[in-house]
Design an enzyme around this catalytic site. Structure first.
Site, PDB file in Angstrom:
ATOM      1  CB  THR A 186      -0.964   0.066   1.156  1.00 53.26           C
ATOM      2  OG1 THR A 186      -1.828  -1.252   1.389  1.00 53.26           O
ATOM      3  CG2 THR A 186      -1.764   1.447   1.322  1.00 53.26           C
ATOM      4  CE  LYS A 232      -5.134  -2.546   0.595  1.00 51.73           C
ATOM      5  NZ  LYS A 232      -3.753  -3.055   0.773  1.00 51.73           N
ATOM      6  CE  LYS A 274       2.104   0.672   5.445  1.00 49.51           C
ATOM      7  NZ  LYS A 274       1.207   0.776   4.154  1.00 49.51           N
TER       8      LYS A 274
END
Length: 349
Positions: free
Chosen positions: A142, A218, A286
């Site tokens: 990602t 995503k 994150k």
């Protein structure tokens, strides 16, 4: 832009014979010693030799699924224990990404963050030093859409293909070869990736013809996943604070309109007092930070995602960063003094 979703048919997967934690750091040896004696990097075009870099929960499961489906698979990870785990399944490992590149023409990058992707691809012992022109990188981490676009351009300059292909489904689905893949890239990249996607995925979303689109999708998924986990934790914490029995909260809500996949999946971790990291708090610190930064680039406010990010950041700050992401509920334990269920093996300790 092409938008196509297709499912990998179980019968085809069963019966078709396939013809076929820390950053990455340089290890001993240079790229040149591998390049001099390398194998031809492109096989006969029908039997891809697959590398998997990053043998964590998702990468190890994916590598094992590919190996069990008859593909030649080489793994690589900075953690020797991860390599030994893959070798225990019958796979084999390379010492560095460069060494792996001499043996593979399709490489999945299943690492944690953008810095690791950069090191794996372009670092001292990176893939680009040994991949032959026409080889394919399937980038599964990602990362920001703008970064994925840049990676695609840099690889193309070296004659390499890239599929921007973030994955979703968790470690269990990775091990079963039933992931959801959100992919974008050229038709040539999709063609070369075909046997690999068939072996690792239950559904492939073909979203466009250039890197960046898969990573954009995503981010939408991660925004929702992070918000749903944080909301589930807050809901259970409120229920406990009001005196409700947490298992009854789970039972009732999973049969009510307030349910979500994350509530149904993560709350049992809380009920069992088991915060073994299947997906860690650090991951959502994150990923929601990437959502925040991308929103800032686009001048697009994301206040709900920002609130969830603050909760995960608080959990990380309290020392729970490496625990399961459901440990975000411990923030409420600290703030309101609620009593959370304990693991069975902790009782009486």
């Amino acid at each position: 832009m092409i938008a196509l979703t297709y499912r990998i048919r179980p019968a085809l997967k069963r019966h078709r014979k396939l013809r076929s934690s820390s950053g990455w750091s340089g290890q001993n040896g240079s790229a040149n010693r591998y390049i001099a004696n390398r194998r031809a990097a492109v096989s006969d075009g029908t039997t891809p030799r697959v590398g998997v870099i990053g043998l964590g929960a998702m990468g190890l499961g994916t590598a094992t699924a590919l190996h069990e489906r008859g593909l030649t698979v080489v793994g690589c990870d900075v953690a020797e224990s991860a390599c030994r785990a893959f070798e225990a399944t019958g796979g084999r490992c390379a010492a560095t990404p460069t060494e792996l590149a001499t043996q593979c023409d399709v490489v999945l990058v299943v690492v944690v963050n953008a810095a690791q992707v950069e090191q794996v691809l372009f670092g001292e012992n990176g893939l680009v030093h040994a991949l032959a022109p026409g080889a394919l990188v399937i980038q599964c981490a990602t990362v920001a859409p703008s970064l994925a676009e840049g990676l695609g351009a840099r690889l193309a300059e070296r004659g390499l293909l890239m599929l921007d292909a973030p994955i979703s489904g968790g470690s269990a689905k990775a091990r079963a070869g039933r992931l959801s893949v959100m992919a974008s890239g050229s038709a040539e990249a999709f063609d070369k990736a075909g046997p690999v996607l068939e072996a690792m995925a239950e559904v492939v979303h073909r979203l466009g013809d250039a890197p960046g689109i898969g990573s954009s999708m995503k981010l939408v998924n991660q925004l929702l996943a992070g918000v749903h986990i944080a909301a589930a934790a807050e809901a259970v914490a409120l229920g406990i604070r009001m005196g409700l029995e947490p298992r009854r909260v789970h039972e009732v809500i999973t049969q009510s309109a307030g349910n979500s996949w994350m509530f149904e999946n993560r709350v049992p971790h809380i009920l069992e007092g088991d915060y073994t990291p299947l997906s860690a708090v650090d991951i959502f610190v994150k990923d929601l930070n990437i959502v925040h930064e991308t929103g800032r680039e686009l001048a697009m406010p994301t206040p709900i995602a920002a609130s969830a990010l603050q909760q995960f950041t608080a959990a990380k700050g309290a020392g729970f960063g490496r625990e399961d992401d459901s440990a975000v509920i411990k923030v409420y334990q600290r703030l309101s003094g609620i009593t959370l269920p304990e693991a069975a093996n902790d009782e009486g300790a």
